[in-house]
Scaffold this motif. Structure first.
Motif, short mmCIF file in Angstrom:
data_model
loop_
_atom_site.label_atom_id
_atom_site.label_comp_id
_atom_site.label_asym_id
_atom_site.label_seq_id
_atom_site.Cartn_x
_atom_site.Cartn_y
_atom_site.Cartn_z
N LEU A 154 36.90 22.98 31.49
CA LEU A 154 36.79 24.44 31.37
C LEU A 154 37.32 25.09 32.64
CD1 LEU A 154 33.14 24.99 30.05
CD2 LEU A 154 35.23 24.84 28.71
N CYS A 155 37.95 26.23 32.49
CA CYS A 155 38.32 27.04 33.64
C CYS A 155 37.99 28.49 33.33
CB CYS A 155 39.80 26.89 33.97
SG CYS A 155 40.31 27.89 35.39
N PHE A 156 37.41 29.18 34.31
CA PHE A 156 37.05 30.58 34.09
C PHE A 156 36.95 31.29 35.43
CE2 PHE A 156 33.37 27.79 34.12
CZ PHE A 156 32.51 28.38 35.04
N GLN A 157 37.16 32.62 35.39
CA GLN A 157 36.95 33.43 36.59
C GLN A 157 35.46 33.42 36.92
OE1 GLN A 157 38.71 34.40 33.92
NE2 GLN A 157 40.55 35.55 34.50
N SER A 158 35.16 33.30 38.20
CA SER A 158 33.76 33.16 38.59
C SER A 158 33.45 34.06 39.78
CB SER A 158 33.48 31.68 38.92
OG SER A 158 32.11 31.50 39.20
N GLY A 159 32.41 33.71 40.49
CA GLY A 159 31.96 34.46 41.64
C GLY A 159 30.46 34.33 41.79
N ASP A 160 29.91 34.94 42.84
CA ASP A 160 28.47 34.87 43.06
C ASP A 160 27.70 35.78 42.12
OD1 ASP A 160 28.82 33.08 45.14
OD2 ASP A 160 29.01 34.67 46.64
N ASP A 161 28.39 36.74 41.53
CA ASP A 161 27.72 37.68 40.63
C ASP A 161 28.04 37.31 39.18
OD1 ASP A 161 30.41 38.30 41.02
OD2 ASP A 161 30.12 40.36 40.35
N ALA A 162 27.26 37.81 38.29
CA ALA A 162 27.51 37.64 36.85
C ALA A 162 27.54 39.02 36.22
CB ALA A 162 26.42 36.78 36.23
N GLY A 163 28.25 39.12 35.12
CA GLY A 163 28.32 40.41 34.44
C GLY A 163 29.42 40.40 33.42
N ARG A 164 29.76 41.59 32.93
CA ARG A 164 30.81 41.69 31.93
C ARG A 164 31.62 42.95 32.18
NH1 ARG A 164 26.68 43.47 27.31
NH2 ARG A 164 27.15 45.69 27.21
N MET A 165 32.83 42.92 31.63
CA MET A 165 33.74 44.07 31.74
C MET A 165 34.41 44.27 30.39
SD MET A 165 37.14 44.51 34.14
CE MET A 165 38.09 43.32 33.16
N ARG A 166 34.59 45.50 30.00
CA ARG A 166 35.29 45.82 28.76
C ARG A 166 36.64 46.43 29.11
NH1 ARG A 166 33.79 50.47 24.36
NH2 ARG A 166 35.08 49.70 22.62
N LEU A 167 37.70 45.88 28.52
CA LEU A 167 39.05 46.39 28.72
C LEU A 167 39.51 47.06 27.43
CD1 LEU A 167 40.84 46.15 31.26
CD2 LEU A 167 42.10 44.34 30.09
N THR A 168 39.98 48.29 27.54
CA THR A 168 40.39 49.04 26.35
C THR A 168 41.90 49.30 26.31
OG1 THR A 168 39.90 51.13 27.47
CG2 THR A 168 38.15 50.15 26.13
N GLU A 169 42.63 48.84 27.32
CA GLU A 169 44.09 48.99 27.31
C GLU A 169 44.71 47.86 28.12
OE1 GLU A 169 47.99 49.77 28.84
OE2 GLU A 169 46.18 49.77 30.09
N ARG A 170 45.81 47.31 27.59
CA ARG A 170 46.59 46.33 28.34
C ARG A 170 48.01 46.32 27.79
NH1 ARG A 170 45.38 39.88 29.55
NH2 ARG A 170 46.61 39.81 31.47
N VAL A 207 44.22 33.60 44.60
CA VAL A 207 45.55 33.59 45.22
C VAL A 207 46.36 34.74 44.63
CG1 VAL A 207 45.54 31.12 45.68
CG2 VAL A 207 46.46 31.95 43.52
N ASP A 208 47.34 35.20 45.41
CA ASP A 208 48.23 36.28 44.99
C ASP A 208 47.42 37.49 44.53
OD1 ASP A 208 50.37 34.64 45.60
OD2 ASP A 208 50.46 33.80 43.60
N ASP A 209 47.60 37.93 43.26
CA ASP A 209 46.93 39.14 42.80
C ASP A 209 45.61 38.86 42.08
OD1 ASP A 209 48.07 37.94 40.62
OD2 ASP A 209 48.89 39.79 39.74
N GLU A 210 45.13 37.62 42.15
CA GLU A 210 43.83 37.30 41.55
C GLU A 210 42.71 38.00 42.32
OE1 GLU A 210 45.08 32.79 40.04
OE2 GLU A 210 43.68 33.06 41.71
N LYS A 211 41.67 38.38 41.59
CA LYS A 211 40.57 39.10 42.22
C LYS A 211 39.29 38.28 42.31
CE LYS A 211 42.18 43.72 40.90
NZ LYS A 211 43.51 43.26 40.48
N ARG A 212 39.19 37.20 41.54
CA ARG A 212 37.98 36.39 41.52
C ARG A 212 38.31 34.92 41.71
NH1 ARG A 212 33.10 37.83 39.32
NH2 ARG A 212 32.84 40.07 39.01
N PRO A 213 37.35 34.16 42.25
CA PRO A 213 37.55 32.72 42.33
C PRO A 213 37.70 32.10 40.95
CG PRO A 213 35.68 33.41 43.69
CD PRO A 213 36.06 34.58 42.84
N ARG A 214 38.34 30.95 40.88
CA ARG A 214 38.51 30.20 39.64
C ARG A 214 37.62 28.97 39.68
NH1 ARG A 214 41.01 34.90 38.87
NH2 ARG A 214 42.74 34.77 37.41
N ALA A 215 36.78 28.82 38.66
CA ALA A 215 35.90 27.66 38.57
C ALA A 215 36.44 26.69 37.52
CB ALA A 215 34.49 28.09 38.19
N PHE A 216 36.49 25.42 37.87
CA PHE A 216 36.87 24.35 36.95
C PHE A 216 35.67 23.42 36.78
CE2 PHE A 216 40.89 25.86 38.44
CZ PHE A 216 41.80 25.62 37.42
#
Length: 235
Positions: A154-170, A207-216
């Motif tokens: 598994l790989c997912f964006q991680s961090g010390d916090d937990a939560g959710r975000m809703r995206l309505t445009e991409r 790295v680069d434009d990533e905003k959160r750590p990546r957990a594997f």
């Protein structure tokens, strides 16, 4: 535009499918045939490939395969692999880009696969769209479809916090897509509850434009299953 505190769409599968159908073309253009990701990520995928190849000839399912670039990379590493994605449009684009590989539409919440037939499961950045209360169902499906000794990466964006975000445009399209941030410990505990043993956890910094750590997270279905569905540790 994001709405961190928006209410959860009750039918997240339909919303996720339609969102990725809408952005499939632009998303695929961001991932050309040559895999351009972090060398750390490539090394972890290569380690997963070696583990599943050592375990036998059972195929690997790339769940959330998108345009198929990672599926093709695994095949290049000598892994018998096929892709599964929720979005029919993504599956169409993957088939066009990689006609020598197999892709089909499906959901990791209910895999259309027989019990004990997969040598491995890879899910890179796809469980991030699964709500917390549906993750146990997903991981139970992983356990059901894996052969004894089969591995999950598994790989997912991680961090010390937990939560959710809703995206309505991409990419200029209206979508309705939720992202869930979780810690490795939280996901590892859910994998263990599903009967999947932890093997390794790696977290790399953005790295680069990533905003959160990546957990594997690498986990394994026990080779020997007792009557209760857990590893048989009797002598």
């Amino acid at each position: 535009m994001s709405e961190p505190n928006a209410d959860l769409n009750a039918d997240f599968i339909d919303a996720t499918r339609s969102s990725y159908d809408a952005i499939a073309k632009e998303y695929a253009e961001r991932f050309p045939a040559d895999l351009d990701i972090s060398p750390v990520d490539l090394a972890l995928i290569a380690a997963f490939a070696e583990l599943v190849k050592a375990g036998g000839s059972a195929p690997v399912a790339d769940l959330g395969s998108g345009p198929g670039h990672v599926t093709a990379h695994l095949r290049g590493l000598g892994v018998p692999v096929f892709g599964v994605d929720l979005s029919p449009r993504m599956v169409t684009l993957a088939r066009e880009a990689h006609p020598h590989l197999r892709f089909h539409v499906g959901s990791m919440t209910s895999l259309d696969l027989p019990d004990g037939t997969l040598g491995g499961i890879m899910a890179l950045y796809s469980v991030i769209h699964v709500p917390d209360d549906h993750l146990p169902t997903v991981f139970a499906e992983f356990h059901r479809t894996l052969v004894p000794g089969g591995h999950v990466l598994l790989c997912f964006q991680s961090g010390d916090d937990a939560g959710r975000m809703r995206l309505t445009e991409r990419f200029g399209h209206e979508i309705d897509l939720y992202y869930y941030w979780r810690t490795p410990d939280t996901v590892s505990a859910l994998l263990a509850e599903a009967g999947l043993e932890p093997v390794a956890t790696t977290v790399r910094e953005p790295v680069d434009d990533e905003k959160r750590p990546r957990a594997f997270l690498l986990a394994r279905k026990p080779s020997s299953i007792g009557s209760a569905g857990h590893a048989d540790v009797s002598a």
